[in-house]
Design a protein around this motif. Structure first.
Motif, PDB file in Angstrom:
ATOM      1  N   ALA A 192       0.838  -1.209   0.000  1.00 23.39           N
ATOM      2  CA  ALA A 192       0.000   0.000   0.000  1.00 23.39           C
ATOM      3  C   ALA A 192       0.871   1.257   0.000  1.00 23.39           C
ATOM      4  O   ALA A 192       0.532   2.265  -0.638  1.00 23.39           O
ATOM      5  CB  ALA A 192      -0.946   0.001   1.205  1.00 23.39           C
ATOM      6  N   ASP A 193       2.004   1.210   0.706  1.00 23.02           N
ATOM      7  CA  ASP A 193       2.968   2.317   0.649  1.00 23.02           C
ATOM      8  C   ASP A 193       3.449   2.527  -0.783  1.00 23.02           C
ATOM      9  O   ASP A 193       3.537   3.663  -1.268  1.00 23.02           O
ATOM     10  CB  ASP A 193       4.176   2.036   1.541  1.00 23.02           C
ATOM     11  CG  ASP A 193       3.852   2.097   3.032  1.00 23.02           C
ATOM     12  OD1 ASP A 193       2.749   2.553   3.386  1.00 23.02           O
ATOM     13  OD2 ASP A 193       4.714   1.681   3.829  1.00 23.02           O
ATOM     14  N   VAL A 207       6.579  12.783  -3.589  1.00 25.17           N
ATOM     15  CA  VAL A 207       6.616  11.466  -2.946  1.00 25.17           C
ATOM     16  C   VAL A 207       7.191  11.579  -1.534  1.00 25.17           C
ATOM     17  O   VAL A 207       6.932  10.726  -0.676  1.00 25.17           O
ATOM     18  CB  VAL A 207       7.438  10.457  -3.774  1.00 25.17           C
ATOM     19  CG1 VAL A 207       6.807  10.249  -5.142  1.00 25.17           C
ATOM     20  CG2 VAL A 207       8.890  10.901  -3.911  1.00 25.17           C
ATOM     21  N   LEU A 208       7.972  12.638  -1.284  1.00 17.82           N
ATOM     22  CA  LEU A 208       8.545  12.826   0.048  1.00 17.82           C
ATOM     23  C   LEU A 208       7.476  13.160   1.088  1.00 17.82           C
ATOM     24  O   LEU A 208       7.720  13.034   2.294  1.00 17.82           O
ATOM     25  CB  LEU A 208       9.608  13.926   0.021  1.00 17.82           C
ATOM     26  CG  LEU A 208      10.860  13.602  -0.809  1.00 17.82           C
ATOM     27  CD1 LEU A 208      11.859  14.745  -0.746  1.00 17.82           C
ATOM     28  CD2 LEU A 208      11.509  12.301  -0.343  1.00 17.82           C
ATOM     29  N   ALA A 209       6.296  13.565   0.621  1.00 18.15           N
ATOM     30  CA  ALA A 209       5.188  13.800   1.556  1.00 18.15           C
ATOM     31  C   ALA A 209       4.791  12.507   2.248  1.00 18.15           C
ATOM     32  O   ALA A 209       4.322  12.520   3.393  1.00 18.15           O
ATOM     33  CB  ALA A 209       3.993  14.397   0.813  1.00 18.15           C
ATOM     34  N   LEU A 210       4.983  11.379   1.552  1.00 17.12           N
ATOM     35  CA  LEU A 210       4.682  10.089   2.158  1.00 17.12           C
ATOM     36  C   LEU A 210       5.649   9.823   3.305  1.00 17.12           C
ATOM     37  O   LEU A 210       5.245   9.359   4.379  1.00 17.12           O
ATOM     38  CB  LEU A 210       4.774   8.979   1.105  1.00 17.12           C
ATOM     39  CG  LEU A 210       4.415   7.562   1.550  1.00 17.12           C
ATOM     40  CD1 LEU A 210       2.972   7.497   2.045  1.00 17.12           C
ATOM     41  CD2 LEU A 210       4.629   6.567   0.406  1.00 17.12           C
ATOM     42  N   ALA A 237      11.159   3.459   9.760  1.00 18.67           N
ATOM     43  CA  ALA A 237      11.719   2.604   8.713  1.00 18.67           C
ATOM     44  C   ALA A 237      10.995   2.839   7.386  1.00 18.67           C
ATOM     45  O   ALA A 237      11.622   2.840   6.315  1.00 18.67           O
ATOM     46  CB  ALA A 237      11.619   1.137   9.128  1.00 18.67           C
ATOM     47  N   ARG A 238       9.703   3.059   7.466  1.00 17.31           N
ATOM     48  CA  ARG A 238       8.930   3.319   6.240  1.00 17.31           C
ATOM     49  C   ARG A 238       9.356   4.641   5.617  1.00 17.31           C
ATOM     50  O   ARG A 238       9.513   4.744   4.397  1.00 17.31           O
ATOM     51  CB  ARG A 238       7.432   3.338   6.569  1.00 17.31           C
ATOM     52  CG  ARG A 238       6.899   2.012   7.046  1.00 17.31           C
ATOM     53  CD  ARG A 238       5.527   2.171   7.670  1.00 17.31           C
ATOM     54  NE  ARG A 238       4.483   2.274   6.676  1.00 17.31           N
ATOM     55  CZ  ARG A 238       3.209   2.555   6.979  1.00 17.31           C
ATOM     56  NH1 ARG A 238       2.863   2.798   8.225  1.00 17.31           N
ATOM     57  NH2 ARG A 238       2.306   2.622   6.026  1.00 17.31           N
ATOM     58  N   ALA A 239       9.541   5.651   6.452  1.00 18.68           N
ATOM     59  CA  ALA A 239       9.974   6.949   5.951  1.00 18.68           C
ATOM     60  C   ALA A 239      11.341   6.846   5.301  1.00 18.68           C
ATOM     61  O   ALA A 239      11.577   7.401   4.216  1.00 18.68           O
ATOM     62  CB  ALA A 239      10.003   7.966   7.088  1.00 18.68           C
ATOM     63  N   ALA A 244      14.949   6.830   0.614  1.00 19.25           N
ATOM     64  CA  ALA A 244      16.006   6.131  -0.129  1.00 19.25           C
ATOM     65  C   ALA A 244      15.570   5.868  -1.568  1.00 19.25           C
ATOM     66  O   ALA A 244      16.372   6.055  -2.516  1.00 19.25           O
ATOM     67  CB  ALA A 244      16.367   4.817   0.573  1.00 19.25           C
ATOM     68  N   ARG A 245      14.336   5.471  -1.743  1.00 19.42           N
ATOM     69  CA  ARG A 245      13.840   5.221  -3.104  1.00 19.42           C
ATOM     70  C   ARG A 245      13.782   6.520  -3.910  1.00 19.42           C
ATOM     71  O   ARG A 245      14.155   6.527  -5.095  1.00 19.42           O
ATOM     72  CB  ARG A 245      12.461   4.566  -3.020  1.00 19.42           C
ATOM     73  CG  ARG A 245      11.865   4.259  -4.394  1.00 19.42           C
ATOM     74  CD  ARG A 245      10.510   3.590  -4.263  1.00 19.42           C
ATOM     75  NE  ARG A 245       9.896   3.430  -5.581  1.00 19.42           N
ATOM     76  CZ  ARG A 245       8.681   2.924  -5.772  1.00 19.42           C
ATOM     77  NH1 ARG A 245       7.948   2.525  -4.746  1.00 19.42           N
ATOM     78  NH2 ARG A 245       8.189   2.823  -6.994  1.00 19.42           N
TER      79      ARG A 245
END
Length: 252
Positions: A192-193, A207-210, A237-239, A244-245
């Motif tokens: 979902a992320d 995308v950095l807003a995520l 960890a998700r952030a 990184a992506r």
């Protein structure tokens, strides 16, 4: 097929046996119905059940009117997205302090005031993208079917034990309450992320807003995982994964 056939036979026996029918508990009948539905229900039926559950949720919570500042803000954020991946969406704000949001199999999206209070518009859109990811990936459909199976087990317990029956009924709560607190696997959360990331990127959004939304969720929990994220991967960890992506792809 054997499982479905067995359920049909069970239901037929329950509903046609003349002696047993007189002593049959309504809970046991409902258990059979729930079990049968969870095995044979279609995606369209899941969406309809979800729609009815959300109606109940809407009736139990203070919903922001169209003229409310929160509703106007949400409308401004999602105005460009009446549908996503072919799913027609309807958005509402619950004026409660909880930091939460959810989306259901019928395309209903509910955002809580508490979440809107701590996030900017881009972060709210990122969270919505994540929740819609669960719908697109059929996680919400599977969760509804799972709730029906659990309902069948609880009704069966209620039918066979008076004390357990009282506890089961008090704990049942209803599908509507389950919808807002549905738990997904870590893999489903990661997928979902990824859906939200792709959605933001595809629509020219940051995308950095995520990533920053996850960081704010972590801060809101005081370093602890908020209740509605209890089964989610670690927010930090998700952030970090998103950042990184984004760095690797050269996007912001």
């Amino acid at each position: 097929m054997k499982k479905i056939a067995s359920l049909y036979i069970l239901m037929l026996g329950l509903l046609t046996a003349p002696v047993a029918q007189a002593q049959l508990s309504p809970n046991l009948v409902q258990a059979g119905i729930d079990a049968l539905m969870s095995a044979t229900i279609t995606n369209a039926q899941v969406a309809e059940i979800s729609r009815e559950a959300v109606k109940e949720m809407d009736a139990k919570n203070p919903v922001a009117s169209a003229s409310d500042p929160y509703a106007k803000r949400l409308s401004r954020i999602v105005g460009r997205y009446p549908t996503i991946n072919g799913i027609k969406l309807n958005y509402k704000v619950y004026k409660v302090p909880d930091v939460n949001a959810f989306a259901t199999a019928d395309g209903s999206v509910r955002v809580f005031q508490g979440l809107m209070d701590i996030m900017n518009d881009k972060e709210i859109l990122a969270i919505i993208g994540h929740e819609i990811g669960h719908v697109v990936n059929k996680d919400s459909h599977d969760a509804t079917k799972s709730a029906l199976r659990r309902s069948a087990l609880r009704n069966a317990a209620a039918a066979n034990d008076g004390v357990v029956g009282q506890l089961s009924r008090s704990e049942l709560g209803g599908l509507a309450d389950y919808v807002a607190a549905a738990s997904f696997s870590r893999q489903q959360e990661t997928e979902a992320d990824d859906f939200s990331y792709a959605f933001l990127k595809r629509n020219g959004q940051s995308v950095l807003a995520l990533a920053s939304s996850f960081e704010k969720l972590d801060k809101a929990g005081g370093g602890k995982v908020p209740q509605f994220l209890s089964t989610h991967p670690d927010s930090k960890a998700r952030a970090a994964r998103v950042r990184a992506r984004a760095k690797q792809e050269g996007v912001r």
